[in-house]
Design a protein around this motif. Structure first.
Motif, PDB file in Angstrom:
ATOM      1  N   ARG A 128      33.898  52.141  37.235  1.00 23.46           N
ATOM      2  CA  ARG A 128      33.553  50.721  37.125  1.00 23.46           C
ATOM      3  C   ARG A 128      34.633  49.998  36.340  1.00 23.46           C
TER       4      ARG A 128
ATOM      5  N   GLU B  62      32.699  45.533  33.283  1.00 26.63           N
ATOM      6  CA  GLU B  62      31.321  45.989  33.527  1.00 26.63           C
ATOM      7  C   GLU B  62      30.888  46.966  32.447  1.00 26.63           C
TER       8      GLU B  62
ATOM      9  N   GLU C  24      40.265  43.618  34.403  1.00 25.55           N
ATOM     10  CA  GLU C  24      39.551  43.894  35.651  1.00 25.55           C
ATOM     11  C   GLU C  24      40.512  43.962  36.829  1.00 25.55           C
TER      12      GLU C  24
END
Length: 655
Positions: free
Chosen positions: A470, A474, A568
């Protein structure tokens, strides 16, 4: 390799970038190198005429089968065919051959790869010749969106669905499929509604005038063996390529280039290409450009071999005796002196502080947040005194280096790219790397992406974690809005909070960290929660703090904070390295009171052998101290670094 004669074609394979690449080579081994990149559906063989002509003129012609083709590996995963993978294969091949810069010639998909090699790694290309496919800057819309208006009959659209084109191709023998593509003479590769493109194309009953039956059989034999899925996966990655190349939006090709096109090429009229070339649009995106439009169709280097050979040779001869790269201008090299200079690399200006003899083994020192080259002042002196060449850049966004405005310019690819470009600028094939905090992350990724450039690594404070299932954002969501990384995500938020204090106070708040998890109480900004000591830090003088504050006052904190804002994106872009281990010899040094030791199971991960499992050739040293260890415990850290590097310093660096 066998021999070095101009006539003989020598074949060999190189294990590079996770695949085996088959290479055909012709010409003297010490000749000026020309890398030839084929297209779809072709092989190294498509360059047979150019290889002979180049070899006869003393060039060393190197023609790989791209991944998915011929005798090279055919990865099963479509994601393994991104432009990053293909260009990565090319760069890895150059490194395998110890070639700093080469001429590059590309056709069709090979032209796309050549353009992107120039875009990503212009430092590795002396000049480029592309055939059939011009350079287009990144569009504001994805490829599938751009081609949607052409409907389902358009060949690229049909190629997107896994298995669809393969099933259609299978209705014909392989030689017929190839002849259907090789004999294309109409402009827009769009089949009528409900018709597959391979059924729409016609295969001539007579042999093609520019390929013998024996040569066609050579192609057919290889495609019979490896199939068409690998080559078709290049098309299936077009949307992914568009997403991944966002940082290069608006970028121009700075390498000297020549574009050759056939006046009857299938793409000449499509999508306004002819107008784009003739109106100067291509020239605006490739400023140092020559264009030659000649008689012929798409597979020009085979159909009009002599004319293409002449165009290539006349262009390359302009550069063949040019120097590969510029040299850096340095001041005196006394061990104790810090010399400072800037290098224009990778699209930015990078400031570098250097100490020690320029002939010494190079040690690249990569700082963290919120620091700059100055954080390595103690290590630079110690390394220089032992005959090492200490190189400490200000990372992009910091100090006297460029501060790009676009947050996307702070991905891990950009930062590592800066370091690789710096090494190339200095003509350093391999270096020792030492990194702290964010510099540790960058150093780990340099080892991950380019282990061929690292002799050994010393990392302070941040262990290597393999890519998780992930994104980090997150993973950190459960820590709530008060966690510092979560607060840093929103553009402007941390900057506004930092703005309530003078810059020196902001820095002292971070430098004096003694808590374990950087989490503020609910509704409180992390900078307000952190305490600034009233007395000077014991390991930093007021003058040194003033030097830091001056630079952060000038540049602000947005650049450094953008590193966090790209976490990210970094996770998405590093998917090809999922499960990868660090193969470079490494030493990890951690302060027993480091702010991150207890966080996220870090202490257990390090002490239980989890880190060792992901970095097999690892030493670990846990010493007294906090997070800014190389400044707080300078002598001990110096000793740890020097003891480790001395194990390797006398080994000959290899390519």
């Amino acid at each position: 390799m066998d021999g070095g004669g101009a006539v003989e074609v020598r074949h060999w394979n190189a294990d590079v970038n996770g695949v085996s690449i088959h290479v055909a080579e012709q010409g003297p081994a010490d000749g000026t190198v020309v890398l030839l990149l084929h297209g779809f559906p072709e092989l190294w063989l498509s360059w047979r005429h150019q290889m002979a002509a180049l070899a006869a003129r003393g060039f060393r012609a190197v023609a790989p089968d791209l991944r998915g083709y011929g005798d090279s590996s055919v990865p099963a995963d479509p994601a393994a065919y991104s432009i990053f993978h293909i260009v990565g294969d090319v760069v890895a091949l150059l490194d395998h051959l110890r070639l700093t810069k080469v001429f590059v010639v590309g056709h069709d998909w090979g032209a796309q790869v050549a353009w992107h090699l120039c875009l990503f790694r212009s430092d590795r290309v002396r000049a480029v010749v592309t055939i059939g496919i011009p350079f287009f800057p990144r569009s504001p819309r994805s490829i599938s969106e751009t081609f949607a208006d052409l409907g389902d009959g358009f060949y690229i659209t049909q190629f997107q669905e896994p298995g669809r084109a393969e099933r259609a191709f299978a209705r014909y023998d392989v030689a017929t499929v190839l002849k259907k593509f090789y004999s294309i003479e109409f402009d827009n590769l769009t089949a009528p509604p409900g018709v597959e493109i391979i059924d729409f194309l016609e295969a001539p009953s007579s042999p093609l005038p520019w390929i013998t039956e024996e040569e066609l059989s050579q192609y057919a034999e290889k495609f019979q063996k490896s199939g068409f899925t690998g080559p078709l996966n290049y098309y299936r990655m077009m949307d992914m390529n568009w997403r991944l190349t966002a940082p290069w939006s608006g970028a121009k090709i700075t390498v000297p280039a020549k574009f050759i096109a056939g006046d009857k090429d299938i793409g000449a009229k499509s999508f306004g290409i002819e107008q784009y070339i003739k109106s100067g649009g291509l020239k605006s995106n490739v400023p140092d450009l020559e264009v030659a439009i000649i008689d012929g169709h798409h597979f020009l280097q085979q159909e009009q071999a002599e004319r293409v050979n002449s165009e290539i040779l006349s262009y390359l001869n302009k550069f063949a005796t040019a120097s590969d790269s510029s040299s850096a201008s340095m001041a005196t090299e006394a061990a104790g002196e810090v010399r400072q200079w800037t290098a224009d690399i990778n699209g930015i200006s990078l400031h570098v502080a250097e100490s020690g003899p320029s002939t010494g083994p190079a040690v690249l020192l990569v700082h963290g947040f919120p620091e700059m080259w100055l954080s390595w002042r103690h290590q630079m002196a110690a390394l220089a005194a032992r005959g090492f060449r200490a190189l400490a850049p200000d990372l992009r966004g910091y100090g006297d280096s460029s501060v790009p405005a676009d947050p996307a310019a702070y991905s891990i690819f950009h930062i590592v790219g800066d370091l690789v470009a710096l090494l190339d600028h200095l003509r350093l094939q391999k270096v020792f790397v030492v990194g702290h905090d964010w510099g540790a992350q960058v150093a780990w990724h340099l080892c991950l992406f380019r282990p061929d450039r690292v002799r050994a690594a010393v990392i302070l404070g941040i262990p290597y974690f393999p890519r998780g299932p992930r994104p980090m954002t997150e993973s950190f969501a459960k820590l709530g809005d008060s966690f510092y990384i979560n607060q840093f995500q929103e553009p402007g938020r941390a900057e506004r909070a930092f703005g309530r204090y003078d810059v020196a106070t902001v820095l002292k708040k971070f430098y004096a960290l003694e808590i374990d998890e950087l989490i503020a109480p609910p509704g409180v900004e992390i900078i307000d929660f952190l305490q600034a000591p009233s007395s000077p830090l014991p390991w930093m003088t007021d003058e040194e703090l003033g030097q830091y504050a001056e630079k952060f006052q000038k540049n602000g904190f947005t650049g450094p904070l953008n590193y966090y804002r790209m976490l990210e994106t970094n996770w998405r872009l590093t998917a090809p390295w999922s499960g990868a281990k660090i193969i470079v010899p490494a030493k990890f040094i951690l302060g027993e009171n480091d702010v991150g030791l207890q966080s996220f199971g870090t202490e257990k991960y390090v002490k239980s052998g989890g880190l060792k499992s992901n970095v097999p050739n690892l030493e670990v040293s846990i010493i007294e101290g906090h997070h800014f260890l190389q400044q707080e415990k300078a002598e001990r850290v110096n000793s740890e670094i020097l003891a480790f590097l001395d194990k390797f310093a006398n080994e000959e660096a290899s390519a």
